[in-house]
Design a protein around this motif. Structure first.
Motif, mmCIF file in Angstrom:
data_model
loop_
_atom_site.group_PDB
_atom_site.id
_atom_site.type_symbol
_atom_site.label_atom_id
_atom_site.label_comp_id
_atom_site.label_asym_id
_atom_site.label_seq_id
_atom_site.Cartn_x
_atom_site.Cartn_y
_atom_site.Cartn_z
ATOM 1 N N LYS A 245 0.911 -1.345 -0.008
ATOM 2 C CA LYS A 245 0.102 -0.177 -0.083
ATOM 3 C C LYS A 245 0.927 1.294 -0.001
ATOM 4 N N THR A 246 2.011 1.186 0.710
ATOM 5 C CA THR A 246 2.974 2.401 0.778
ATOM 6 C C THR A 246 3.666 2.577 -0.723
ATOM 7 N N TYR A 247 3.773 1.296 -1.408
ATOM 8 C CA TYR A 247 4.169 1.524 -2.479
ATOM 9 C C TYR A 247 3.459 2.098 -3.643
ATOM 10 N N LEU A 248 1.855 1.766 -3.552
ATOM 11 C CA LEU A 248 0.934 2.296 -4.383
ATOM 12 C C LEU A 248 0.825 3.854 -4.216
ATOM 13 N N LYS A 249 0.938 4.151 -2.951
ATOM 14 C CA LYS A 249 0.851 5.513 -2.469
ATOM 15 C C LYS A 249 2.046 6.445 -3.064
ATOM 16 N N TYR A 250 2.975 5.891 -3.070
ATOM 17 C CA TYR A 250 4.284 6.370 -3.659
ATOM 18 C C TYR A 250 4.090 6.586 -5.255
ATOM 19 N N MET A 251 3.588 5.610 -5.919
ATOM 20 C CA MET A 251 3.440 5.514 -7.454
ATOM 21 C C MET A 251 2.259 6.456 -7.930
ATOM 22 N N LYS A 252 1.341 6.807 -7.027
ATOM 23 C CA LYS A 252 0.413 7.621 -7.507
ATOM 24 C C LYS A 252 0.838 9.210 -7.744
ATOM 25 N N ARG A 253 2.102 9.431 -6.952
ATOM 26 C CA ARG A 253 2.494 10.890 -7.023
ATOM 27 C C ARG A 253 3.244 11.255 -8.218
ATOM 28 N N SER A 254 2.660 12.500 -8.843
ATOM 29 C CA SER A 254 3.633 12.872 -9.991
ATOM 30 C C SER A 254 4.832 13.284 -9.611
ATOM 31 N N GLY A 255 5.847 12.806 -10.210
ATOM 32 C CA GLY A 255 7.525 12.906 -10.094
ATOM 33 C C GLY A 255 8.124 11.824 -9.404
ATOM 34 N N GLU A 256 7.208 10.714 -9.031
ATOM 35 C CA GLU A 256 7.840 9.610 -8.291
ATOM 36 C C GLU A 256 8.376 8.620 -9.400
ATOM 37 N N TRP A 257 9.492 8.260 -9.585
ATOM 38 C CA TRP A 257 10.238 7.550 -10.719
ATOM 39 C C TRP A 257 9.180 6.210 -10.934
ATOM 40 N N GLY A 258 9.432 5.835 -12.179
ATOM 41 C CA GLY A 258 8.636 4.462 -12.576
ATOM 42 C C GLY A 258 9.993 3.528 -12.243
ATOM 43 N N ASP A 259 9.470 2.245 -12.208
ATOM 44 C CA ASP A 259 10.614 1.299 -12.358
ATOM 45 C C ASP A 259 10.218 0.127 -13.141
ATOM 46 N N HIS A 260 10.858 -1.250 -12.868
ATOM 47 C CA HIS A 260 10.699 -2.449 -13.771
ATOM 48 C C HIS A 260 9.305 -2.958 -13.326
ATOM 49 N N VAL A 261 8.732 -2.884 -12.138
ATOM 50 C CA VAL A 261 7.474 -3.118 -11.665
ATOM 51 C C VAL A 261 6.317 -2.545 -12.638
ATOM 52 N N THR A 262 6.417 -1.055 -12.781
ATOM 53 C CA THR A 262 5.563 -0.112 -13.347
ATOM 54 C C THR A 262 5.534 -0.549 -14.931
ATOM 55 N N LEU A 263 6.868 -0.924 -15.511
ATOM 56 C CA LEU A 263 6.867 -1.252 -16.855
ATOM 57 C C LEU A 263 5.976 -2.677 -16.949
ATOM 58 N N GLN A 264 6.129 -3.454 -16.183
ATOM 59 C CA GLN A 264 5.463 -4.880 -16.309
ATOM 60 C C GLN A 264 3.878 -4.543 -16.363
ATOM 61 N N ALA A 265 3.466 -3.732 -15.239
ATOM 62 C CA ALA A 265 2.076 -3.228 -15.095
ATOM 63 C C ALA A 265 1.545 -2.707 -16.347
ATOM 64 N N THR A 266 2.441 -1.694 -17.063
ATOM 65 C CA THR A 266 2.178 -1.050 -18.329
ATOM 66 C C THR A 266 1.977 -1.980 -19.441
ATOM 67 N N ALA A 267 2.940 -3.220 -19.486
ATOM 68 C CA ALA A 267 2.581 -4.145 -20.462
ATOM 69 C C ALA A 267 1.349 -4.969 -20.320
ATOM 70 N N ASP A 268 1.033 -5.111 -19.146
ATOM 71 C CA ASP A 268 -0.315 -5.776 -18.883
ATOM 72 C C ASP A 268 -1.563 -4.977 -19.236
ATOM 73 N N ARG A 269 -1.431 -3.719 -18.808
ATOM 74 C CA ARG A 269 -2.765 -2.910 -18.781
ATOM 75 C C ARG A 269 -2.834 -2.672 -20.333
ATOM 76 N N PHE A 270 -1.872 -2.387 -21.073
ATOM 77 C CA PHE A 270 -2.007 -1.760 -22.739
ATOM 78 C C PHE A 270 -1.897 -3.031 -23.419
ATOM 79 N N ALA A 271 -1.731 -4.323 -23.164
ATOM 80 C CA ALA A 271 -1.472 -5.220 -23.699
ATOM 81 C C ALA A 271 -0.225 -5.235 -25.023
ATOM 82 N N ALA A 272 0.964 -4.599 -24.185
ATOM 83 C CA ALA A 272 2.055 -4.047 -25.234
ATOM 84 C C ALA A 272 3.398 -4.878 -24.812
ATOM 85 N N LYS A 273 4.016 -5.180 -25.824
ATOM 86 C CA LYS A 273 5.301 -5.526 -25.851
ATOM 87 C C LYS A 273 6.442 -4.287 -25.634
#
Length: 220
Positions: free
Chosen positions: A135-163
């Motif tokens: 939950k703390t991680y999600l709170k951080y990731m909601k913030r503008s300016g919080e750096w994306g990581d490889h977990v957010t890349l995986q979530a992007t691939a899953d959400r947008f059906a993208a390689k």
């Protein structure tokens, strides 16, 4: 109510925005992903590795960061690639992804919002990769300016059906691929990754856009 049902209910409440999103995304994808597929053919001789999601690592010191940047620049020149450079304000991963998805880095807030939804509603897919309270991680990731990581890349691939394909500055791993866990990819997104420092949107040298599309108010 299951996580999937709750996610579907929230998604339906913003159906008008989603309809607009998909209309524009479809128009842009027809043109943009033809270009991206050509990048895949151009770099098909490179050995790629699959991504293991992780949070951000330690930022390299100035000497290593300089060497990494030089290595990445050499690879771009070698393979005839060019970066659409996005602002380094902590949102660079989401800006680069927004450019690849919508031809506009200014859509980064929309991309971040969708990625956080994905992380929240499908927690079981990602929580084992996050070495802190989720939950703390999600709170951080909601913030503008919080750096994306490889977990957010995986979530992007899953959400947008993208390689997602990363041309990196890593010494031993030039090309990294992130593929959806449960879907076949319908598009390719190409980013450059200056290790632990910055992401940019990637194009062939001859295909680099000359201007940025005006942003749409409904994404904010």
């Amino acid at each position: 109510m299951s996580e999937q049902q709750e996610y579907a209910r929230e998604s339906s409440s913003s159906s008008q925005d989603r309809e607009h999103e998909m209309t524009i995304a479809q128009i842009l994808s027809d043109e943009n992903h033809k270009v991206n597929r050509s990048l895949g053919k151009r770099l098909s001789h490179l050995n790629s590795i699959k991504l293991t999601p992780r949070v951000n690592g330690k930022i390299p010191d100035i000497n290593n960061a300089t060497l990494d940047h030089e290595r990445l620049s050499e690879r771009l020149a070698t393979y005839g690639l060019a970066e659409l450079r996005v602002e380094g304000d902590g949102n660079c991963q989401f800006r680069a992804l927004a450019d690849q998805l919508f031809r506009n880095p200014d859509y980064h807030k929309h991309v971040r919002k969708e990625v956080v939804k994905q992380l929240k509603h499908f927690q079981k897919l990602y929580e084992s990769y996050v070495p802190m309270d989720y939950k703390t991680y999600l709170k951080y990731m909601k913030r503008s300016g919080e750096w994306g990581d490889h977990v957010t890349l995986q979530a992007t691939a899953d959400r947008f059906a993208a390689k997602i394909c990363l041309l990196t500055s890593f010494k031993d791993n030039c090309l990294i691929e992130i593929v959806p866990k449960e879907k076949s990819p319908s598009k390719e997104l190409w980013l450059s990754f200056w290790s632990e420092v910055h992401y940019n949107s990637l194009y062939g040298t001859d295909d680099l856009p000359g201007r940025i599309t005006k942003r749409k108010h409904w994404l904010f």
